[in-house]
Motif scaffolding. Structure first.
Motif, short mmCIF file in Angstrom:
data_model
loop_
_atom_site.label_atom_id
_atom_site.label_comp_id
_atom_site.label_asym_id
_atom_site.label_seq_id
_atom_site.Cartn_x
_atom_site.Cartn_y
_atom_site.Cartn_z
N LYS A 181 0.85 -1.17 0.00
CA LYS A 181 0.00 0.00 0.00
C LYS A 181 0.90 1.24 0.00
O LYS A 181 1.96 1.24 0.62
CB LYS A 181 -0.89 0.01 1.24
CG LYS A 181 -1.83 -1.17 1.37
CD LYS A 181 -2.94 -1.13 0.33
CE LYS A 181 -3.95 -2.24 0.58
NZ LYS A 181 -5.03 -2.24 -0.44
N ARG A 182 0.45 2.27 -0.69
CA ARG A 182 1.23 3.52 -0.72
C ARG A 182 0.49 4.60 0.04
O ARG A 182 -0.69 4.85 -0.18
CB ARG A 182 1.47 3.97 -2.15
CG ARG A 182 2.22 5.31 -2.22
CD ARG A 182 2.38 5.83 -3.62
NE ARG A 182 3.38 5.07 -4.35
CZ ARG A 182 3.78 5.37 -5.60
NH1 ARG A 182 3.23 6.40 -6.23
NH2 ARG A 182 4.69 4.66 -6.19
N VAL A 183 1.23 5.26 0.93
CA VAL A 183 0.69 6.36 1.73
C VAL A 183 1.40 7.65 1.35
O VAL A 183 2.63 7.69 1.28
CB VAL A 183 0.85 6.09 3.24
CG1 VAL A 183 0.50 7.34 4.06
CG2 VAL A 183 -0.03 4.92 3.67
N ILE A 184 0.62 8.70 1.09
CA ILE A 184 1.18 10.03 0.89
C ILE A 184 1.33 10.67 2.27
O ILE A 184 0.33 10.85 2.98
CB ILE A 184 0.27 10.91 0.01
CG1 ILE A 184 0.01 10.26 -1.35
CG2 ILE A 184 0.87 12.31 -0.13
CD1 ILE A 184 1.19 10.26 -2.29
N GLY B 278 -3.77 5.97 0.76
CA GLY B 278 -4.16 6.76 1.92
C GLY B 278 -3.30 7.99 2.05
O GLY B 278 -2.24 8.10 1.42
N ILE B 279 -3.76 8.94 2.86
CA ILE B 279 -3.04 10.21 3.07
C ILE B 279 -2.81 10.41 4.56
O ILE B 279 -3.71 10.20 5.38
CB ILE B 279 -3.85 11.41 2.53
CG1 ILE B 279 -4.12 11.24 1.03
CG2 ILE B 279 -3.12 12.73 2.79
CD1 ILE B 279 -5.10 12.25 0.47
N PHE B 280 -1.57 10.80 4.91
CA PHE B 280 -1.22 11.14 6.29
C PHE B 280 -0.79 12.61 6.32
O PHE B 280 0.13 13.00 5.60
CB PHE B 280 -0.08 10.25 6.80
CG PHE B 280 0.37 10.57 8.19
CD1 PHE B 280 -0.25 9.99 9.29
CD2 PHE B 280 1.42 11.45 8.42
CE1 PHE B 280 0.16 10.28 10.59
CE2 PHE B 280 1.84 11.75 9.71
CZ PHE B 280 1.21 11.17 10.79
N LEU B 281 -1.46 13.42 7.13
CA LEU B 281 -1.14 14.85 7.26
C LEU B 281 -0.48 15.07 8.61
O LEU B 281 -1.06 14.77 9.65
CB LEU B 281 -2.41 15.68 7.16
CG LEU B 281 -3.15 15.57 5.82
CD1 LEU B 281 -4.63 15.86 6.00
CD2 LEU B 281 -2.55 16.51 4.80
N SER B 282 0.71 15.62 8.61
CA SER B 282 1.52 15.71 9.83
C SER B 282 1.17 16.92 10.68
O SER B 282 0.39 17.79 10.29
CB SER B 282 3.01 15.77 9.47
OG SER B 282 3.39 17.09 9.11
N PRO C 293 -8.74 6.82 2.48
CA PRO C 293 -8.57 7.11 3.92
C PRO C 293 -7.60 8.28 4.15
O PRO C 293 -6.57 8.38 3.47
CB PRO C 293 -7.98 5.80 4.47
CG PRO C 293 -8.35 4.76 3.48
CD PRO C 293 -8.37 5.44 2.15
N ILE C 294 -7.95 9.15 5.09
CA ILE C 294 -7.13 10.32 5.42
C ILE C 294 -6.98 10.39 6.94
O ILE C 294 -7.96 10.24 7.67
CB ILE C 294 -7.77 11.62 4.91
CG1 ILE C 294 -7.98 11.55 3.40
CG2 ILE C 294 -6.90 12.83 5.26
CD1 ILE C 294 -8.79 12.70 2.83
N PHE C 295 -5.73 10.60 7.39
CA PHE C 295 -5.44 10.68 8.83
C PHE C 295 -4.64 11.94 9.09
O PHE C 295 -3.63 12.20 8.43
CB PHE C 295 -4.62 9.45 9.25
CG PHE C 295 -4.44 9.30 10.74
CD1 PHE C 295 -5.31 8.52 11.48
CD2 PHE C 295 -3.39 9.92 11.40
CE1 PHE C 295 -5.15 8.37 12.84
CE2 PHE C 295 -3.22 9.78 12.76
CZ PHE C 295 -4.10 9.01 13.49
N GLY C 296 -5.11 12.76 10.03
CA GLY C 296 -4.41 14.01 10.35
C GLY C 296 -4.06 14.10 11.81
O GLY C 296 -4.82 13.68 12.67
N VAL C 297 -2.87 14.65 12.09
CA VAL C 297 -2.41 14.86 13.47
C VAL C 297 -2.22 16.35 13.69
O VAL C 297 -1.51 17.01 12.93
CB VAL C 297 -1.08 14.12 13.73
CG1 VAL C 297 -0.59 14.42 15.14
CG2 VAL C 297 -1.25 12.63 13.54
N CYS C 298 -2.85 16.90 14.72
CA CYS C 298 -2.65 18.29 15.13
C CYS C 298 -2.92 19.24 13.96
O CYS C 298 -4.05 19.39 13.55
CB CYS C 298 -1.24 18.44 15.70
SG CYS C 298 -1.01 19.92 16.70
#
Length: 267
Positions: A168-171, A208-212, A237-242
């Motif tokens: 799986k590839r995550v941005i 999926g996307i990960f926002l730091s 799927p999108i996951f965000g932190v802070c």
């Protein structure tokens, strides 16, 4: 160490000591962490801020190799403590907190009544201030804007790409990502494309996307949440932190506002 002053924009002055000469500006904020000072000072989320430690003694286990930090450099504009420990001890330690900051040209001010200072910040909220070797009455420069642009990488980079293996590839959108977040992401069998805050990944293939996390005002990152808004149409799927979570809010049309003082503790 010579006499130094913390000058707040409301005119209040605190006395202490510092080995750095000159005047250093930043947003004065406090952290309640009893330990983890190296991680806090290398955290890109603190870019442009003068960090006040509420715990009275800081530096007792020295500074270890920066592979333990949240980035490869110090991001704060200044450090204020009640007492800086000179006789530190730890098997990973390499030098003292004071020496480490001095090497980087970051002012360390000690001997400050940090309890009284924190009570002011709790009442008035985060304020602009200056650590200075002399009392100056000149006006404060405008706060630095778009801190994310200062700490985000300049180019995209692949991680975990292996021939012959389906992953799986995550941005991972790096707005000032803590290294521990990246270490944890890298522990999974996924391919990571780590990109700058303003990189348009909407045309990329991803699962999926990960926002730091990151510093400053999320509303200044219009490029970031505009790209995210386009990516949301793919229903991945999108996951965000802070800061990343705030970007998600802006992308769907919500508004953000600054709290009087943020949470900067890990206890």
């Amino acid at each position: 160490m010579k006499k130094a002053y913390l000058i707040l924009e409301n005119g209040q002055i605190f006395e202490g000591e510092s080995s750095q000469k000159g005047t250093f500006f930043g947003e004065v904020v406090f952290t309640t962490g009893m330990c983890g000072y190296m991680e806090s000072l290398t955290d890109p989320s603190f870019s442009g801020q003068i960090l006040v430690f509420t715990y009275p003694l800081i530096g007792n286990y020295g500074i270890a190799d920066l592979s333990f930090g949240e980035s490869k450099k110090i991001h704060v504009a200044g450090v204020i403590v009640n007492e800086s420990c000179t006789h530190w001890s730890h098997h990973h330690g390499q030098f003292s907190l004071a020496d480490w900051l001095a090497q980087a040209g970051i002012p360390l001010m000690q001997g400050v009544d940090t309890r009284a200072l924190t009570k002011i910040l709790r009442q008035k909220g985060s304020v602009q201030g200056a650590i200075s070797s002399e009392i100056k009455t000149e006006s404060f420069p405008p706060p630095s804007t778009h801190q994310v642009a200062r700490v985000s990488p300049f180019e995209k980079k692949f991680f975990g790409k292996e021939e012959g293996k389906t992953k799986k590839r995550v941005i991972a959108v790096d707005c000032g990502m803590k290294e521990n977040m990246f270490r944890l992401l890298s522990s999974y069998p996924i391919e990571i494309l780590r990109v700058p805050y303003n990189y348009d990944y909407s045309h990329e293939e991803y699962d999926g996307i990960f926002l730091s996390n990151g510093p400053g005002d999320p509303q200044e990152c219009e490029e970031t949440y505009s790209i995210l808004r386009k990516a949301m149409k793919k229903e991945k799927p999108i996951f965000g932190v802070c800061l990343g979570a705030q970007m998600m809010a802006l992308a769907v049309g919500a508004k953000t506002y600054k709290l009087a003082f943020g949470h900067r503790g890990q206890n």
